[in-house]
Design a protein around this motif. Structure first.
Motif, PDB file in Angstrom:
ATOM      1  N   THR A   1      14.933 -17.542  21.346  1.00 48.31           N
ATOM      2  CA  THR A   1      16.168 -18.154  21.831  1.00 48.31           C
ATOM      3  C   THR A   1      16.303 -17.978  23.338  1.00 48.31           C
ATOM      4  OG1 THR A   1      17.536 -16.164  21.620  1.00 48.31           O
ATOM      5  CG2 THR A   1      17.293 -17.549  19.642  1.00 48.31           C
ATOM      6  N   VAL A   2      17.211 -18.731  23.922  1.00 48.10           N
ATOM      7  CA  VAL A   2      17.500 -18.602  25.351  1.00 48.10           C
ATOM      8  C   VAL A   2      18.022 -17.196  25.650  1.00 48.10           C
ATOM      9  CG1 VAL A   2      18.935 -19.463  27.242  1.00 48.10           C
ATOM     10  CG2 VAL A   2      17.945 -21.078  25.601  1.00 48.10           C
ATOM     11  N   GLU A   3      18.919 -16.703  24.788  1.00 51.49           N
ATOM     12  CA  GLU A   3      19.472 -15.364  24.991  1.00 51.49           C
ATOM     13  C   GLU A   3      18.364 -14.307  24.970  1.00 51.49           C
ATOM     14  OE1 GLU A   3      23.051 -12.504  23.249  1.00 51.49           O
ATOM     15  OE2 GLU A   3      22.049 -13.912  21.892  1.00 51.49           O
ATOM     16  N   ASP A   4      17.426 -14.437  24.027  1.00 46.99           N
ATOM     17  CA  ASP A   4      16.319 -13.478  23.940  1.00 46.99           C
ATOM     18  C   ASP A   4      15.471 -13.493  25.211  1.00 46.99           C
ATOM     19  OD1 ASP A   4      17.181 -12.853  21.419  1.00 46.99           O
ATOM     20  OD2 ASP A   4      15.435 -13.629  20.363  1.00 46.99           O
ATOM     21  N   SER A   5      15.214 -14.685  25.738  1.00 48.86           N
ATOM     22  CA  SER A   5      14.422 -14.782  26.967  1.00 48.86           C
ATOM     23  C   SER A   5      15.160 -14.136  28.137  1.00 48.86           C
ATOM     24  CB  SER A   5      14.101 -16.244  27.289  1.00 48.86           C
ATOM     25  OG  SER A   5      13.029 -16.708  26.500  1.00 48.86           O
ATOM     26  N   ALA A   6      16.480 -14.289  28.166  1.00 47.80           N
ATOM     27  CA  ALA A   6      17.282 -13.667  29.221  1.00 47.80           C
ATOM     28  C   ALA A   6      17.199 -12.144  29.130  1.00 47.80           C
ATOM     29  CB  ALA A   6      18.733 -14.127  29.115  1.00 47.80           C
ATOM     30  N   ILE A   7      17.249 -11.619  27.908  1.00 47.09           N
ATOM     31  CA  ILE A   7      17.161 -10.166  27.703  1.00 47.09           C
ATOM     32  C   ILE A   7      15.810  -9.633  28.159  1.00 47.09           C
ATOM     33  CG2 ILE A   7      17.078  -8.343  25.947  1.00 47.09           C
ATOM     34  CD1 ILE A   7      19.041 -10.083  24.286  1.00 47.09           C
ATOM     35  N   LEU A   8      14.727 -10.284  27.710  1.00 48.35           N
ATOM     36  CA  LEU A   8      13.390  -9.803  28.023  1.00 48.35           C
ATOM     37  C   LEU A   8      13.073  -9.955  29.507  1.00 48.35           C
ATOM     38  CD1 LEU A   8      10.797  -8.563  26.998  1.00 48.35           C
ATOM     39  CD2 LEU A   8       9.979 -10.841  26.380  1.00 48.35           C
ATOM     40  N   LEU A   9      13.478 -11.075  30.102  1.00 44.37           N
ATOM     41  CA  LEU A   9      13.183 -11.298  31.520  1.00 44.37           C
ATOM     42  C   LEU A   9      13.860 -10.261  32.399  1.00 44.37           C
ATOM     43  CD1 LEU A   9      11.759 -13.073  33.588  1.00 44.37           C
ATOM     44  CD2 LEU A   9      13.813 -14.496  33.694  1.00 44.37           C
ATOM     45  N   LYS A  10      15.078  -9.893  32.061  1.00 39.67           N
ATOM     46  CA  LYS A  10      15.783  -8.880  32.860  1.00 39.67           C
ATOM     47  C   LYS A  10      15.025  -7.559  32.845  1.00 39.67           C
ATOM     48  CE  LYS A  10      20.194  -6.433  33.418  1.00 39.67           C
ATOM     49  NZ  LYS A  10      20.222  -6.589  34.878  1.00 39.67           N
ATOM     50  N   ALA A  11      14.464  -7.208  31.685  1.00 34.42           N
ATOM     51  CA  ALA A  11      13.701  -5.959  31.590  1.00 34.42           C
ATOM     52  C   ALA A  11      12.376  -6.059  32.338  1.00 34.42           C
ATOM     53  CB  ALA A  11      13.451  -5.617  30.126  1.00 34.42           C
ATOM     54  N   MET A  12      11.778  -7.244  32.377  1.00 38.68           N
ATOM     55  CA  MET A  12      10.485  -7.428  33.034  1.00 38.68           C
ATOM     56  C   MET A  12      10.588  -7.371  34.555  1.00 38.68           C
ATOM     57  SD  MET A  12       8.967 -10.563  30.687  1.00 38.68           S
ATOM     58  CE  MET A  12       7.424 -10.741  31.597  1.00 38.68           C
ATOM     59  N   CYS A  13      11.715  -7.831  35.097  1.00 39.03           N
ATOM     60  CA  CYS A  13      11.844  -8.009  36.548  1.00 39.03           C
ATOM     61  C   CYS A  13      12.269  -6.733  37.256  1.00 39.03           C
ATOM     62  CB  CYS A  13      12.858  -9.110  36.850  1.00 39.03           C
ATOM     63  SG  CYS A  13      12.282 -10.752  36.383  1.00 39.03           S
ATOM     64  N   SER A  14      11.703  -6.535  38.443  1.00 37.40           N
ATOM     65  CA  SER A  14      12.077  -5.410  39.293  1.00 37.40           C
ATOM     66  C   SER A  14      11.399  -5.571  40.642  1.00 37.40           C
ATOM     67  CB  SER A  14      11.651  -4.074  38.662  1.00 37.40           C
ATOM     68  OG  SER A  14      10.225  -3.995  38.593  1.00 37.40           O
ATOM     69  N   HIS A  15      11.957  -4.924  41.661  1.00 40.12           N
ATOM     70  CA  HIS A  15      11.261  -4.881  42.946  1.00 40.12           C
ATOM     71  C   HIS A  15      10.145  -3.854  42.837  1.00 40.12           C
ATOM     72  CE1 HIS A  15      10.237  -4.740  47.111  1.00 40.12           C
ATOM     73  NE2 HIS A  15      10.644  -3.494  47.232  1.00 40.12           N
ATOM     74  N   ASP A  16       8.976  -4.189  43.366  1.00 35.90           N
ATOM     75  CA  ASP A  16       7.806  -3.317  43.221  1.00 35.90           C
ATOM     76  C   ASP A  16       7.050  -3.223  44.548  1.00 35.90           C
ATOM     77  OD1 ASP A  16       5.659  -1.853  42.385  1.00 35.90           O
ATOM     78  OD2 ASP A  16       4.772  -3.422  41.149  1.00 35.90           O
ATOM     79  N   PRO A  17       7.047  -2.054  45.171  1.00 36.68           N
ATOM     80  CA  PRO A  17       6.315  -1.890  46.438  1.00 36.68           C
ATOM     81  C   PRO A  17       4.812  -2.088  46.285  1.00 36.68           C
ATOM     82  CG  PRO A  17       7.489   0.144  45.832  1.00 36.68           C
ATOM     83  CD  PRO A  17       7.777  -0.864  44.767  1.00 36.68           C
ATOM     84  N   LYS A  18       4.305  -2.045  45.047  1.00 38.63           N
ATOM     85  CA  LYS A  18       2.861  -2.240  44.828  1.00 38.63           C
ATOM     86  C   LYS A  18       2.477  -3.726  44.858  1.00 38.63           C
ATOM     87  CE  LYS A  18       2.630   0.232  40.956  1.00 38.63           C
ATOM     88  NZ  LYS A  18       3.915   0.948  40.840  1.00 38.63           N
ATOM     89  N   ASP A  19       3.474  -4.610  44.912  1.00 41.81           N
ATOM     90  CA  ASP A  19       3.233  -6.053  45.013  1.00 41.81           C
ATOM     91  C   ASP A  19       3.925  -6.549  46.284  1.00 41.81           C
ATOM     92  OD1 ASP A  19       3.112  -8.798  44.836  1.00 41.81           O
ATOM     93  OD2 ASP A  19       4.143  -8.959  42.907  1.00 41.81           O
TER      94      ASP A  19
END
Length: 376
Positions: A223-241
């Motif tokens: 679902t759209v809601e599920d994708s929103a939940i998972l994407l939020k957990a996946m995203c972050s600022h990363d000094p290694k990138d």
């Protein structure tokens, strides 16, 4: 027991938090489901022991009223993401049985939030393909069928394993990646929801590179809601990138509930091209009707450079792939085919390790980067 594998990610997280079932229970059901659906060829590595151990750890945290935003949720991981101690090959022979000693930032974010890993998912070799037929492990089968026909269908690619596993209830949701359509197309082929986020939202550290200026991590879910939940957990600022965005990650789940009322949505005229089938044209019209009914303002717009998108992609992507994949030389990691001398070892390893589609794109990229072509 209720068939827990049918739950959405959101419903499963709510049930786990309410202690209606345990992470071990839902994880075991997914392990059993994966074993019973191997004909789909969605998973290339199954990690049942690891999954159950992670589930038990999640149950212990949940019992204390603790846990992250994905606590106890069983997920599938595309074989493009490095996972510490679990074979990662981007479904290519060139990487042999490569087992990373480190974790990709995206998957580490998921484990930090309590997610459970069910295994690694099939994909086109190095994400180069749109039908999941270039994988060293063979093609993935779409769980959907035409009415009255049992012929196997493609789930799309390159994230075919991710899309098929979500559609077949073999995980609550899955990580995927998109360089030129590899999330959006398989999601469309399997009736699932995929999002290609803004470049830099999710770190590329620990993702096997294809084209570095185009590769993007994203989710595929029910679902759209599920994708929103998972994407939020996946995203972050990363000094290694170095391309990672130093911006706050929005609460997309709450934004989903707001709908599209009041939004102005542009419909590019170039996207409805000559030769489009009547079926797709009707679906396009239906989408516009739904958006209007939901309160959105529809605006006709033009994106005149659309015709250059594919030619530009076939310059940038193969060129970057040619550069990125030069590291696979049989010397440092992965497979090696020994030749009579160093040059022969390079040649034999790369010829034997890369599949036909990858070789084709590498040759295009090498030509694009040549001085004669560059001048032209």
């Amino acid at each position: 027991m209720t068939e827990l594998t049918k739950l959405t990610l959101a419903a499963a997280l709510d049930g786990l938090k309410a202690k209606e079932f345990s992470s071990r229970e839902i994880t075991q059901q997914f392990v059993d489901a994966i074993e019973g659906a191997r004909t789909l060829n969605a998973y290339v590595v199954e990690t049942p022991e690891k999954a159950l151990a992670m589930a038990d750890a999640s149950d212990a945290r949940l019992a204390k009223g603790e846990g992250g935003k994905l606590e106890g949720a069983p997920l599938g991981i595309k074989d493009l993401y490095c996972t510490k101690g679990v074979r990662t090959t981007a479904c290519s022979n060139i990487l042999g049985a490569f087992t990373p000693t480190y974790e990709s930032t995206v998957t580490q974010n998921l484990w930090d939030e309590g997610a459970v890993m069910l295994g690694k998912l099939n994909m086109d070799e190095f994400a180069m393909g749109s039908s999941n037929e270039t994988s060293r492990f063979g093609n993935v089968i779409n769980p959907w069928r035409r009415k009255g026909d049992n012929q196997g269908l493609t789930p799309g690619g390159s994230s075919g394993g991710s899309a098929a596993s979500v559609a077949a209830d073999l995980c609550l949701a899955a990580t995927a990646s998109d360089t030129g359509g590899s999330i959006r197309q398989p999601a469309a082929f399997t009736g699932t929801v995929g999002i290609k986020p803004t470049y830099g939202r999710a770190s590329r550290y620990g993702m096997v590179a294809f084209a570095s200026s185009l590769d993007q991590a994203g989710p595929i879910s029910k679902t759209v809601e599920d994708s929103a939940i998972l994407l939020k957990a996946m995203c972050s600022h990363d000094p290694k990138d170095s391309t990672s965005l130093s911006v706050e990650t929005p609460d997309w789940r709450s934004d989903v509930s707001k709908g599209v009322k009041g939004m102005r949505i542009g419909i590019p005229k170039e996207y409805r091209m000559e030769g489009m089938s009547d079926e797709i044209d009707k679906l396009w019209e239906q989408g516009i009707v739904w958006l209007k009914a939901a309160g959105a303002e529809i605006v006709d717009i033009s994106l005149p450079h659309t015709k250059y998108a594919l030619p530009a992609y076939y310059i940038v992507a193969p060129a970057e792939a040619s550069s990125n994949l030069a590291r696979y030389d049989g010397m440092r990691y992965g497979a090696r085919i020994a030749g009579e001398n160093l040059t022969a070892t390079y040649e034999d390893t790369r010829a034997g390790g890369f599949g036909a589609e990858v070789q084709r794109r590498l040759m295009i990229g090498t030509y694009v980067l040549s001085s004669g072509y560059y001048d032209a």
